[in-house]
Design a protein around this motif. Structure first.
Motif, PDB file in Angstrom:
ATOM      1  N   VAL A  45       0.722  -1.209  -0.031  1.00 35.40           N
ATOM      2  CA  VAL A  45      -0.083  -0.046   0.083  1.00 35.40           C
ATOM      3  C   VAL A  45       0.908   1.321   0.151  1.00 35.40           C
ATOM      4  O   VAL A  45       1.976   1.153   0.614  1.00 35.40           O
ATOM      5  CB  VAL A  45      -0.916   0.045   1.198  1.00 35.40           C
ATOM      6  CG1 VAL A  45      -1.919  -1.095   1.305  1.00 35.40           C
ATOM      7  CG2 VAL A  45      -0.280   0.265   2.602  1.00 35.40           C
ATOM      8  N   VAL A  47      -0.397   4.927   1.083  1.00 33.47           N
ATOM      9  CA  VAL A  47      -1.235   5.783   1.758  1.00 33.47           C
ATOM     10  C   VAL A  47      -0.877   7.192   2.459  1.00 33.47           C
ATOM     11  O   VAL A  47       0.040   7.151   2.955  1.00 33.47           O
ATOM     12  CB  VAL A  47      -2.065   4.803   2.549  1.00 33.47           C
ATOM     13  CG1 VAL A  47      -2.941   3.643   1.999  1.00 33.47           C
ATOM     14  CG2 VAL A  47      -1.476   4.200   3.780  1.00 33.47           C
ATOM     15  N   ALA A  87      -5.268  -3.561   4.348  1.00 33.07           N
ATOM     16  CA  ALA A  87      -5.199  -3.071   3.270  1.00 33.07           C
ATOM     17  C   ALA A  87      -6.648  -2.350   2.736  1.00 33.07           C
ATOM     18  O   ALA A  87      -6.809  -1.272   2.157  1.00 33.07           O
ATOM     19  CB  ALA A  87      -4.819  -3.924   2.210  1.00 33.07           C
ATOM     20  N   ALA A  88      -7.702  -3.167   3.368  1.00 30.77           N
ATOM     21  CA  ALA A  88      -9.403  -2.680   2.884  1.00 30.77           C
ATOM     22  C   ALA A  88      -9.533  -1.373   3.470  1.00 30.77           C
ATOM     23  O   ALA A  88     -10.046  -0.532   2.975  1.00 30.77           O
ATOM     24  CB  ALA A  88     -10.020  -3.962   3.030  1.00 30.77           C
ATOM     25  N   GLU A  89      -9.270  -1.385   4.816  1.00 33.09           N
ATOM     26  CA  GLU A  89      -9.157  -0.068   5.759  1.00 33.09           C
ATOM     27  C   GLU A  89      -8.651   0.985   5.398  1.00 33.09           C
ATOM     28  O   GLU A  89      -8.883   2.072   5.629  1.00 33.09           O
ATOM     29  CB  GLU A  89      -8.954  -0.572   7.169  1.00 33.09           C
ATOM     30  CG  GLU A  89     -10.064  -1.476   7.786  1.00 33.09           C
ATOM     31  CD  GLU A  89      -9.720  -1.551   9.260  1.00 33.09           C
ATOM     32  OE1 GLU A  89      -9.922  -0.532   9.902  1.00 33.09           O
ATOM     33  OE2 GLU A  89      -9.508  -2.734   9.623  1.00 33.09           O
ATOM     34  N   GLU A  91      -7.875   1.518   2.203  1.00 34.52           N
ATOM     35  CA  GLU A  91      -7.951   1.919   0.524  1.00 34.52           C
ATOM     36  C   GLU A  91      -8.641   3.337   0.472  1.00 34.52           C
ATOM     37  O   GLU A  91      -8.075   4.047  -0.261  1.00 34.52           O
ATOM     38  CB  GLU A  91      -8.867   0.780   0.016  1.00 34.52           C
ATOM     39  CG  GLU A  91      -9.021   1.125  -1.336  1.00 34.52           C
ATOM     40  CD  GLU A  91      -9.970  -0.154  -1.877  1.00 34.52           C
ATOM     41  OE1 GLU A  91     -10.534   0.029  -3.069  1.00 34.52           O
ATOM     42  OE2 GLU A  91     -10.251  -1.131  -1.236  1.00 34.52           O
ATOM     43  N   ALA A  94      -5.408   5.789  -0.091  1.00 35.36           N
ATOM     44  CA  ALA A  94      -4.400   5.329  -1.325  1.00 35.36           C
ATOM     45  C   ALA A  94      -4.204   6.580  -1.922  1.00 35.36           C
ATOM     46  O   ALA A  94      -5.097   7.405  -2.451  1.00 35.36           O
ATOM     47  CB  ALA A  94      -5.134   4.201  -2.187  1.00 35.36           C
ATOM     48  N   ALA A  97      -1.763   3.957  -7.209  1.00 33.78           N
ATOM     49  CA  ALA A  97      -1.649   2.351  -7.592  1.00 33.78           C
ATOM     50  C   ALA A  97      -0.404   1.711  -7.125  1.00 33.78           C
ATOM     51  O   ALA A  97       0.621   2.375  -7.549  1.00 33.78           O
ATOM     52  CB  ALA A  97      -2.175   2.151  -8.956  1.00 33.78           C
TER      53      ALA A  97
END
Length: 98
Positions: A45, A47, A87-89, A91, A94, A97
């Motif tokens: 990630v 972020v 990673a979903a939390e 996102e 971000a 990519a």
């Protein structure tokens, strides 16, 4: 401990690592084993986490593998490898990519 005691302990515990707190002998080997045995998270990630979400930054540090960090005016910029659930939390934060 003397060499005989160490040899006896090693024969009884073949997977043990002998380390000296006094001389530091064996510490590098122990460090390699610990680092090598850690699971490596599989999602990379990049972020920018706002300062009010320090809980996420803390979780990245405690459960992930931090590749880079920078504190900027908007928050904490992190480049890291984390598990899928974290990673979903992350996102929504971000920056690009990966």
């Amino acid at each position: 401990a003397d060499a005989e005691t160490i040899a006896r302990l090693r024969s009884r515990e073949p997977h043990s690592v002998v380390v000296s707190a006094r001389t530091g002998a064996g510490v590098d080997h122990l460090r390699e084993l610990v680092v090598g045995g850690r699971p490596h998270p599989d999602v990379q990630v990049d972020v920018l986490v706002p300062f009010d979400r320090g809980d996420l930054v803390s979780r990245v540090h405690s459960t992930g593998e931090v590749l880079g960090t920078e504190h900027v005016a908007e928050g904490t910029h992190l480049q890291a490898r984390v598990r899928g659930d974290l990673a979903a939390e992350l996102e929504p934060f971000a920056t690009s990519a990966v």
